[in-house]
Motif scaffolding. Structure first.
Motif, PDB file in Angstrom:
ATOM      1  N   GLY A  11       0.810  -1.207   0.000  1.00 33.36           N
ATOM      2  CA  GLY A  11       0.000   0.000   0.000  1.00 33.36           C
ATOM      3  C   GLY A  11       0.844   1.257   0.000  1.00 33.36           C
ATOM      4  N   LEU A  12       1.894   1.266   0.807  1.00 30.81           N
ATOM      5  CA  LEU A  12       2.779   2.428   0.840  1.00 30.81           C
ATOM      6  C   LEU A  12       3.529   2.601  -0.475  1.00 30.81           C
ATOM      7  CD1 LEU A  12       4.219   2.126   4.458  1.00 30.81           C
ATOM      8  CD2 LEU A  12       2.388   3.612   3.634  1.00 30.81           C
ATOM      9  N   GLN A  13       3.865   1.484  -1.123  1.00 26.30           N
ATOM     10  CA  GLN A  13       4.547   1.579  -2.409  1.00 26.30           C
ATOM     11  C   GLN A  13       3.654   2.201  -3.474  1.00 26.30           C
ATOM     12  OE1 GLN A  13       7.804   1.111  -2.840  1.00 26.30           O
ATOM     13  NE2 GLN A  13       7.730   0.772  -0.648  1.00 26.30           N
ATOM     14  N   LEU A  14       2.344   1.976  -3.388  1.00 26.82           N
ATOM     15  CA  LEU A  14       1.426   2.609  -4.328  1.00 26.82           C
ATOM     16  C   LEU A  14       1.466   4.119  -4.165  1.00 26.82           C
ATOM     17  CD1 LEU A  14      -1.680   0.230  -4.168  1.00 26.82           C
ATOM     18  CD2 LEU A  14       0.086   0.345  -5.923  1.00 26.82           C
ATOM     19  N   GLY A  15       1.563   4.581  -2.917  1.00 26.55           N
ATOM     20  CA  GLY A  15       1.724   6.009  -2.697  1.00 26.55           C
ATOM     21  C   GLY A  15       3.044   6.518  -3.223  1.00 26.55           C
ATOM     22  N   SER A  16       4.090   5.714  -3.083  1.00 26.49           N
ATOM     23  CA  SER A  16       5.408   6.109  -3.586  1.00 26.49           C
ATOM     24  C   SER A  16       5.413   6.238  -5.100  1.00 26.49           C
ATOM     25  CB  SER A  16       6.466   5.095  -3.149  1.00 26.49           C
ATOM     26  OG  SER A  16       6.545   5.011  -1.747  1.00 26.49           O
ATOM     27  N   ILE A  17       4.616   5.432  -5.769  1.00 29.97           N
ATOM     28  CA  ILE A  17       4.552   5.511  -7.226  1.00 29.97           C
ATOM     29  C   ILE A  17       4.078   6.893  -7.657  1.00 29.97           C
ATOM     30  CG2 ILE A  17       3.201   4.709  -9.209  1.00 29.97           C
ATOM     31  CD1 ILE A  17       3.505   1.896  -8.173  1.00 29.97           C
ATOM     32  N   ILE A  18       3.069   7.440  -6.964  1.00 27.39           N
ATOM     33  CA  ILE A  18       2.589   8.778  -7.294  1.00 27.39           C
ATOM     34  C   ILE A  18       3.682   9.811  -7.045  1.00 27.39           C
ATOM     35  CG2 ILE A  18       0.876  10.534  -6.745  1.00 27.39           C
ATOM     36  CD1 ILE A  18      -0.389   8.234  -8.114  1.00 27.39           C
ATOM     37  N   ALA A  19       4.385   9.666  -5.921  1.00 23.03           N
ATOM     38  CA  ALA A  19       5.427  10.639  -5.582  1.00 23.03           C
ATOM     39  C   ALA A  19       6.611  10.557  -6.548  1.00 23.03           C
ATOM     40  CB  ALA A  19       5.903  10.417  -4.146  1.00 23.03           C
ATOM     41  N   PHE A  20       7.053   9.332  -6.864  1.00 23.61           N
ATOM     42  CA  PHE A  20       8.197   9.153  -7.757  1.00 23.61           C
ATOM     43  C   PHE A  20       7.863   9.485  -9.212  1.00 23.61           C
ATOM     44  CE2 PHE A  20      10.083   5.785  -4.730  1.00 23.61           C
ATOM     45  CZ  PHE A  20      10.700   6.797  -4.005  1.00 23.61           C
ATOM     46  N   ALA A  21       6.586   9.706  -9.502  1.00 28.52           N
ATOM     47  CA  ALA A  21       6.200  10.039 -10.872  1.00 28.52           C
ATOM     48  C   ALA A  21       6.827  11.340 -11.329  1.00 28.52           C
ATOM     49  CB  ALA A  21       4.677  10.126 -10.985  1.00 28.52           C
ATOM     50  N   ILE A  22       7.253  12.193 -10.384  1.00 25.53           N
ATOM     51  CA  ILE A  22       7.900  13.457 -10.758  1.00 25.53           C
ATOM     52  C   ILE A  22       9.125  13.189 -11.617  1.00 25.53           C
ATOM     53  CG2 ILE A  22       9.181  15.435  -9.860  1.00 25.53           C
ATOM     54  CD1 ILE A  22       7.409  15.481  -7.483  1.00 25.53           C
ATOM     55  N   ILE A  23       9.972  12.257 -11.177  1.00 22.55           N
ATOM     56  CA  ILE A  23      11.212  11.961 -11.905  1.00 22.55           C
ATOM     57  C   ILE A  23      10.897  11.351 -13.264  1.00 22.55           C
ATOM     58  CG2 ILE A  23      13.376  10.674 -11.822  1.00 22.55           C
ATOM     59  CD1 ILE A  23      13.139  10.732  -8.766  1.00 22.55           C
ATOM     60  N   THR A  24      10.007  10.370 -13.268  1.00 20.27           N
ATOM     61  CA  THR A  24       9.672   9.688 -14.516  1.00 20.27           C
ATOM     62  C   THR A  24       9.028  10.639 -15.514  1.00 20.27           C
ATOM     63  OG1 THR A  24       9.350   7.623 -13.300  1.00 20.27           O
ATOM     64  CG2 THR A  24       8.412   7.748 -15.500  1.00 20.27           C
ATOM     65  N   GLU A  25       8.115  11.479 -15.045  1.00 28.57           N
ATOM     66  CA  GLU A  25       7.453  12.411 -15.945  1.00 28.57           C
ATOM     67  C   GLU A  25       8.431  13.435 -16.510  1.00 28.57           C
ATOM     68  OE1 GLU A  25       4.044  14.147 -14.143  1.00 28.57           O
ATOM     69  OE2 GLU A  25       3.011  12.241 -13.862  1.00 28.57           O
ATOM     70  N   THR A  26       9.440  13.799 -15.730  1.00 27.17           N
ATOM     71  CA  THR A  26      10.446  14.739 -16.219  1.00 27.17           C
ATOM     72  C   THR A  26      11.311  14.099 -17.299  1.00 27.17           C
ATOM     73  OG1 THR A  26      10.520  15.817 -14.049  1.00 27.17           O
ATOM     74  CG2 THR A  26      12.339  16.245 -15.555  1.00 27.17           C
ATOM     75  N   VAL A  27      11.723  12.842 -17.071  1.00 30.63           N
ATOM     76  CA  VAL A  27      12.575  12.151 -18.048  1.00 30.63           C
ATOM     77  C   VAL A  27      11.837  11.945 -19.369  1.00 30.63           C
ATOM     78  CG1 VAL A  27      13.755   9.975 -18.552  1.00 30.63           C
ATOM     79  CG2 VAL A  27      13.970  11.011 -16.290  1.00 30.63           C
ATOM     80  N   PHE A  28      10.571  11.541 -19.290  1.00 29.35           N
ATOM     81  CA  PHE A  28       9.806  11.212 -20.501  1.00 29.35           C
ATOM     82  C   PHE A  28       8.915  12.365 -20.962  1.00 29.35           C
ATOM     83  CE2 PHE A  28      10.890   7.080 -18.752  1.00 29.35           C
ATOM     84  CZ  PHE A  28      11.222   6.350 -19.885  1.00 29.35           C
TER      85      PHE A  28
END
Length: 328
Positions: free
Chosen positions: A251-268
Motif C-alpha cells: 500500500g505504501l509503495q502505491l503512494g510512492s509511485i505517485i510521488a516518484f512520478a515526478i522523476i519519470t514524468e520529467t525524463v519522458f
C-alpha cells in the motif's frame, strides 16, 4: 472497530495539517513570484498592488489558513503563471499521472508477488538466482538512469517505442485517456516500466523473505506430514499468511509511485501533475506547488489509512489484542 477508525482518521487529519504547514512554509524560501509575474518595466506601485491582490502582504499563518479554508471548498487558488484556477489545471493533468501510476502499480504488484513466490519456492534453482541477480538493477540504479537506459535501447537504438510524450489521447467527457489508441499504449510502456521497476523489486524481495519465513513454521511441516501436496502447502497455507504483512508495504509503495512520478514524468516529458510541479518550481507558482503537495499528502495518508483498516480486518491477532486490552 469504530474507535480504531476514528483514532486513525483523527491522526490522518493531524498529519495532513502538519505536512501542509511545513510545505507552505518552505515555499516562502523558493523565490518571489512577483519577479516572474511582472515585466522589467514594473513600478513599485505595480509590485505593491499585485502583492496586495495575491495576499502576499498578509502574515504567514493568515495565508496558510486562507489556503486551507479555500481548499476545503475546492478552491485551490489561481496559478501565478497561467492565471487559471489550480483545480482546473490539476484536473487536466491528473488523468496522465493516474493512468501511469495505475499501470505501474499493476506491473509492480503483479510481477512482484509472482516473482517473489517463484524465487521462494524455487530458491535453489538457477532461474531464481538469475531473477534475484537481475532485481539488483531495479534496487541499485536511480529511476532517472533506468529511464534514460530504456530510452537509449528501445527508442534510439531499436526505434520500437517513443521516447517522450503521451501519444494520441481520446477525450471521454473530461477524462483524456491513452488506453484507447495504439500510440497512447506504446507511449505508456517505457515510463510505466521505469516507474514500477523499483517498487516491483521491493515487493518481490519482501514476498520472498516473508514466504521463506512462513515455510519454516511448524504448521507448514505439519501440513506436509499430513500428506498435502506441495501446491496446496505453498498456495493454500503459506501464501495466505505471507500476504498479510505484505499488504502494508504494498500500500505504501502505491503512494510512492505517485510521488516518484515526478522523476519519470520529467525524463519522458509525460504531461502529468509531476511535470506540472517541476515547472511550477521554476516559475515560483506557489498555489500550484502547495496544491500538488497537499494532493500527494492526501493520497499518501488516504492509502495508509486504507491499509491500516485492511490490515486490521485481515489479521485476527490485532482484533484479539485490542479486544483483550479493552477488557482490562
Amino acid at each position: 472497530m469504530l474507535a480504531f477508525i476514528i483514532r486513525r482518521v483523527v491522526q490522518s487529519l493531524v498529519v495532513l495539517l502538519i505536512v501542509g504547514l511545513v510545505a507552505f512554509s518552505m515555499f516562502r524560501f523558493v523565490g518571489d513570484p512577483i519577479d516572474n509575474l511582472l515585466g522589467q518595466e514594473r513600478t513599485l506601485e505595480d509590485i505593491e498592488r499585485l502583492r496586495t491582490q495575491l495576499g502576499l502582504d498578509d502574515p504567514f499563518l493568515v495565508q496558510y489558513w486562507s489556503f486551507l479554508s479555500r481548499a476545503f471548498q475546492g478552491d485551490l487558488g489561481i496559478s501565478y503563471r497561467q492565471s487559471r484556477p489550480v483545480a482546473e489545471i490539476l484536473l487536466e493533468r491528473a488523468p496522465a499521472t493516474l493512468e501511469l501510476a495505475l499501470v505501474s502499480g499493476i506491473l509492480a504488484i503483479g510481477f512482484g508477488i509472482i516473482l517473489g513466490i517463484f524465487t521462494a519456492i524455487r530458491r535453489d534453482g538457477w532461474a531464481a538466482s538469475a531473477v534475484m541477480s537481475v532485481s539488483l538493477i531495479g534496487v541499485s540504479l536511480p529511476t532517472f538512469l533506468i529511464g534514460i537506459l530504456l530510452i537509449y535501447v528501445f527508442a534510439v537504438e531499436l526505434n520500437w517505442l517513443p521516447s517522450f510524450g503521451r501519444g494520441e489521447v481520446v477525450d471521454l467527457g473530461g477524462w483524456s485517456t491513452g488506453f484507447l489508441t495504439a500510440s497512447g499504449l506504446k507511449a505508456l510502456i517505457l515510463p510505466a516500466i521505469t516507474l514500477g521497476l523499483y517498487q516491483m523489486t521491493l515487493i518481490m524481495r519482501l514476498v520472498r523473505s516473508e514466504m521463506l519465513e512462513v515455510l519454516r513454521q511448524d504448521y507448514i511441516r505439519f501440513a506436509r506430514a499430513r500428506g498435502l501436496t506441495e501446491k496446496a502447502v505453498n498456495f493454500r497455507h503459506a501464501l495466505k499468511n505471507t500476504l498479510v504483512p505484505v499488504i502494508t508495504v504494498t500500500g505504501l509503495q502505491l503512494g510512492s509511485i505517485i510521488a516518484f512520478a515526478i522523476i519519470t514524468e520529467t525524463v519522458f516529458q509525460w504531461p502529468g501533475v509531476g511535470l506540472l510541479f517541476i515547472n511550477a518550481i521554476q516559475f515560483v507558482d506557489i498555489p500550484v506547488m502547495a496544491a500538488y503537495l497537499m494532493l500527494i499528502s492526501v493520497m499518501f495518508v488516504g492509502i495508509n489509512l486504507i491499509v491500516d483498516l485492511l490490515y486490521f480486518a485481515i489479521d485476527p491477532r490485532l482484533r484479539v489484542d485490542r479486544s483483550g486490552s479493552g477488557g482490562h
